[in-house]
Design a protein around this motif. Sequence first.
Motif, PDB file in Angstrom:
ATOM      1  N   TYR A  36      -8.901  -8.044 -23.790  1.00 44.18           N
ATOM      2  CA  TYR A  36      -8.520  -9.295 -23.106  1.00 44.18           C
ATOM      3  C   TYR A  36      -6.840  -9.327 -22.408  1.00 44.18           C
ATOM      4  N   PRO A  37      -7.369  -9.259 -20.960  1.00 47.49           N
ATOM      5  CA  PRO A  37      -5.643  -9.619 -20.165  1.00 47.49           C
ATOM      6  C   PRO A  37      -5.202 -10.647 -19.738  1.00 47.49           C
ATOM      7  N   TYR A  38      -5.411 -11.696 -20.619  1.00 52.19           N
ATOM      8  CA  TYR A  38      -4.362 -12.628 -20.305  1.00 52.19           C
ATOM      9  C   TYR A  38      -4.286 -13.275 -21.470  1.00 52.19           C
ATOM     10  N   ASP A  39      -3.654 -14.473 -21.535  1.00 52.75           N
ATOM     11  CA  ASP A  39      -2.970 -14.170 -22.802  1.00 52.75           C
ATOM     12  C   ASP A  39      -4.038 -15.279 -23.859  1.00 52.75           C
ATOM     13  N   ALA A 385     -13.614 -17.223 -19.327  1.00 51.15           N
ATOM     14  CA  ALA A 385     -12.259 -16.957 -19.325  1.00 51.15           C
ATOM     15  C   ALA A 385     -11.970 -16.375 -18.942  1.00 51.15           C
ATOM     16  N   ARG A 386     -12.385 -15.053 -18.876  1.00 54.59           N
ATOM     17  CA  ARG A 386     -11.783 -13.903 -18.062  1.00 54.59           C
ATOM     18  C   ARG A 386     -11.845 -13.994 -16.701  1.00 54.59           C
ATOM     19  N   ALA A 483     -12.344 -23.724 -14.505  1.00 53.19           N
ATOM     20  CA  ALA A 483     -12.468 -22.429 -13.813  1.00 53.19           C
ATOM     21  C   ALA A 483     -11.289 -21.727 -13.089  1.00 53.19           C
ATOM     22  N   ASP A 484     -10.984 -22.359 -12.849  1.00 56.69           N
ATOM     23  CA  ASP A 484      -9.475 -22.197 -12.046  1.00 56.69           C
ATOM     24  C   ASP A 484      -8.588 -20.689 -12.916  1.00 56.69           C
ATOM     25  N   ALA A 485      -7.990 -21.662 -14.250  1.00 55.71           N
ATOM     26  CA  ALA A 485      -7.039 -20.790 -15.269  1.00 55.71           C
ATOM     27  C   ALA A 485      -7.203 -20.848 -16.130  1.00 55.71           C
ATOM     28  N   PRO A 486      -7.523 -19.053 -16.615  1.00 53.77           N
ATOM     29  CA  PRO A 486      -7.739 -19.464 -18.308  1.00 53.77           C
ATOM     30  C   PRO A 486      -7.023 -20.207 -19.560  1.00 53.77           C
ATOM     31  N   SER A 487      -7.511 -20.316 -20.403  1.00 55.71           N
ATOM     32  CA  SER A 487      -6.552 -21.505 -21.732  1.00 55.71           C
ATOM     33  C   SER A 487      -6.525 -20.314 -22.490  1.00 55.71           C
ATOM     34  N   THR A 488      -5.438 -20.716 -23.277  1.00 55.76           N
ATOM     35  CA  THR A 488      -5.133 -19.892 -25.035  1.00 55.76           C
ATOM     36  C   THR A 488      -6.505 -20.406 -25.821  1.00 55.76           C
ATOM     37  N   LEU A 489      -6.365 -19.005 -26.312  1.00 57.72           N
ATOM     38  CA  LEU A 489      -7.381 -19.259 -27.871  1.00 57.72           C
ATOM     39  C   LEU A 489      -6.855 -19.810 -29.087  1.00 57.72           C
ATOM     40  N   MET A 494      -3.071 -23.532 -24.026  1.00 61.46           N
ATOM     41  CA  MET A 494      -2.602 -23.971 -22.905  1.00 61.46           C
ATOM     42  C   MET A 494      -3.133 -23.599 -21.571  1.00 61.46           C
ATOM     43  N   GLN A 495      -3.038 -23.883 -20.705  1.00 63.57           N
ATOM     44  CA  GLN A 495      -3.985 -24.035 -19.397  1.00 63.57           C
ATOM     45  C   GLN A 495      -2.816 -23.819 -18.641  1.00 63.57           C
ATOM     46  N   PRO A 496      -2.928 -23.356 -16.973  1.00 64.90           N
ATOM     47  CA  PRO A 496      -2.174 -23.321 -16.480  1.00 64.90           C
ATOM     48  C   PRO A 496      -2.953 -24.890 -15.179  1.00 64.90           C
ATOM     49  N   THR A 497      -2.796 -26.000 -15.235  1.00 70.14           N
ATOM     50  CA  THR A 497      -3.070 -27.190 -14.958  1.00 70.14           C
ATOM     51  C   THR A 497      -2.409 -27.940 -13.404  1.00 70.14           C
ATOM     52  N   THR A 498      -0.958 -27.435 -12.957  1.00 66.29           N
ATOM     53  CA  THR A 498      -0.618 -28.682 -11.853  1.00 66.29           C
ATOM     54  C   THR A 498       0.033 -27.563 -11.223  1.00 66.29           C
ATOM     55  N   ILE A 499      -0.676 -27.139  -9.747  1.00 64.00           N
ATOM     56  CA  ILE A 499       0.345 -26.719  -8.844  1.00 64.00           C
ATOM     57  C   ILE A 499       1.449 -27.766  -7.870  1.00 64.00           C
ATOM     58  N   TYR A 500       2.740 -26.847  -7.990  1.00 61.08           N
ATOM     59  CA  TYR A 500       3.436 -27.636  -6.929  1.00 61.08           C
ATOM     60  C   TYR A 500       3.527 -26.811  -6.065  1.00 61.08           C
TER      61      TYR A 500
END
Length: 505
Positions: A36-39, A385-386, A483-489, A494-500
């Motif tokens: 799995y390529p993500y955290d 998630a992928r 659907a926009d960013a993966p969450s840890t299991l 933790m999941q990327p949530t807010t874009i500044y």
Amino acid sequence: MRPPFLSQALVWRALALLALLFALSYVSLALMRAFYPYDLEFTEDGLLMQALRGARGQAIYLPPNVEFVPHSYMPLYTYFGSLLFTLLPPSYAPLRLLSLAASGVAALIIFFVARRESQSRTLGFVSAGLFFAGYRLSGGWYDLARVDSLFIALVLAACAVAIYAHASRRGLLTAALLFALAFLTKQHGIFFAAAAAIYLALSVRAGMWWFILAFALLAALPIGWLNAMSDGWFTFYVFTIAYVNPVELSRALNALVVEIGLQMGGLMAAQLIALLAVVRRMSNDKRRITSSAVSRLPSSVAWLLFIAVALVVSVSGRASVGGASNNLMPAYALLCIAPALAWKYVTGVNPRWQRRATAIIMLALIAQFALGIYNPIRYLPSSSARASGDHFIARLAQINGEVLVLMHPYYALLAGKQPSAQVAALWYARWRGRDPLPPDFVQRIQRHAYAQIISDETIFDTEPALLELLNTYYIPSTTLSAADAPSTLNGSPMQPTTIYVPRTP
């Protein structure tokens, strides 16, 4: 020898089948998670970047800065990861497969020890299966790109060599090497080495000094060299910052009573039987111990000592605020030997006690397997998630300019951007956010060096100093969904949530 009481053969077969099922479940799950390529857990990200810096010949232990901050782990796992990344492109697969291999070695050592202590191949196999059955109880950390499984394998190997091979100088030196490697993987290895020194002092006396001197040399030389090469920053991270978290008594009590006393109740029952049996046997042994005797203490006593150390290490690790369930791994792994120690003393006692003790051990084994039941799907990243990870990386790649992914610097690298320090490691290096942010970090934010900054909205990227800096020079523009960013299991999700985006004048 085979376990007695042929009428109970069916129970032993059922236990062996459970052990096999748990082993197959873990290996299958770990292999699927490895690619799995993500955290899967946020610390994986920091350790991957740490190993990659080592592979590129870049400094790891250096002052906190915007480019990189190390996690407060000892260097051996990073060293192995760096070796892998000199041969393979950076990804989680090599590091997770390293942890999978280490957990497999740990299970093999448990099998070897349990078979030797109980003289039962079946019980050895069941004990190894019990280790795999602890996957959920230890938080599903066995196969992560972290130091934990490597540490457990080295501790088990070191303890086994110290107990079974201490009669020779070669065995003592090998044990010292393995304990030093365990210590260089995780700081808690020093406590197991100290316990080994106590056991050897009672067993071989003069030979103990070979062990102590070898361990001191093998542990101190790498530390001294790394500290000198980093101008003291190595010891700052691995000995000062590593223990900066406060300790709470309530967390220690919960770990001792609930997580170990109840969730590892089957193993603890076996441990209690073994302890009572050893005390009874030693109190009845009136033989005089002479100074020329070799191996004065039975191996069971040594294993009980190491299990006690593992319990202390696990409880103290969980007592620390932020201490995750991976801290339970030493206690669980060493406790998997307890049923064999208990079984060792079942034979040779009066038949009435033998039947009762055998029944208790069997019930304890069944109970522990039941306590370890888990749904593998809970730990398996879904196709969605992928897909969200792929979407997130593609989105980052399309941004015109650099990005700062506060909790996931590896994601920036995957998108072809320049990675920066993981904000979680930076938070710890700043004494849990009490020290000021590094000047170069502040200057990049002030200069709008990043086209976008992505926050997970955790305690690490919403601490007051950082949040004030972000809100002064950037503004939130987009909220990301699942659907926009993966969450840890594993661990806290933790999941990327807010874009500044930069705040315009």
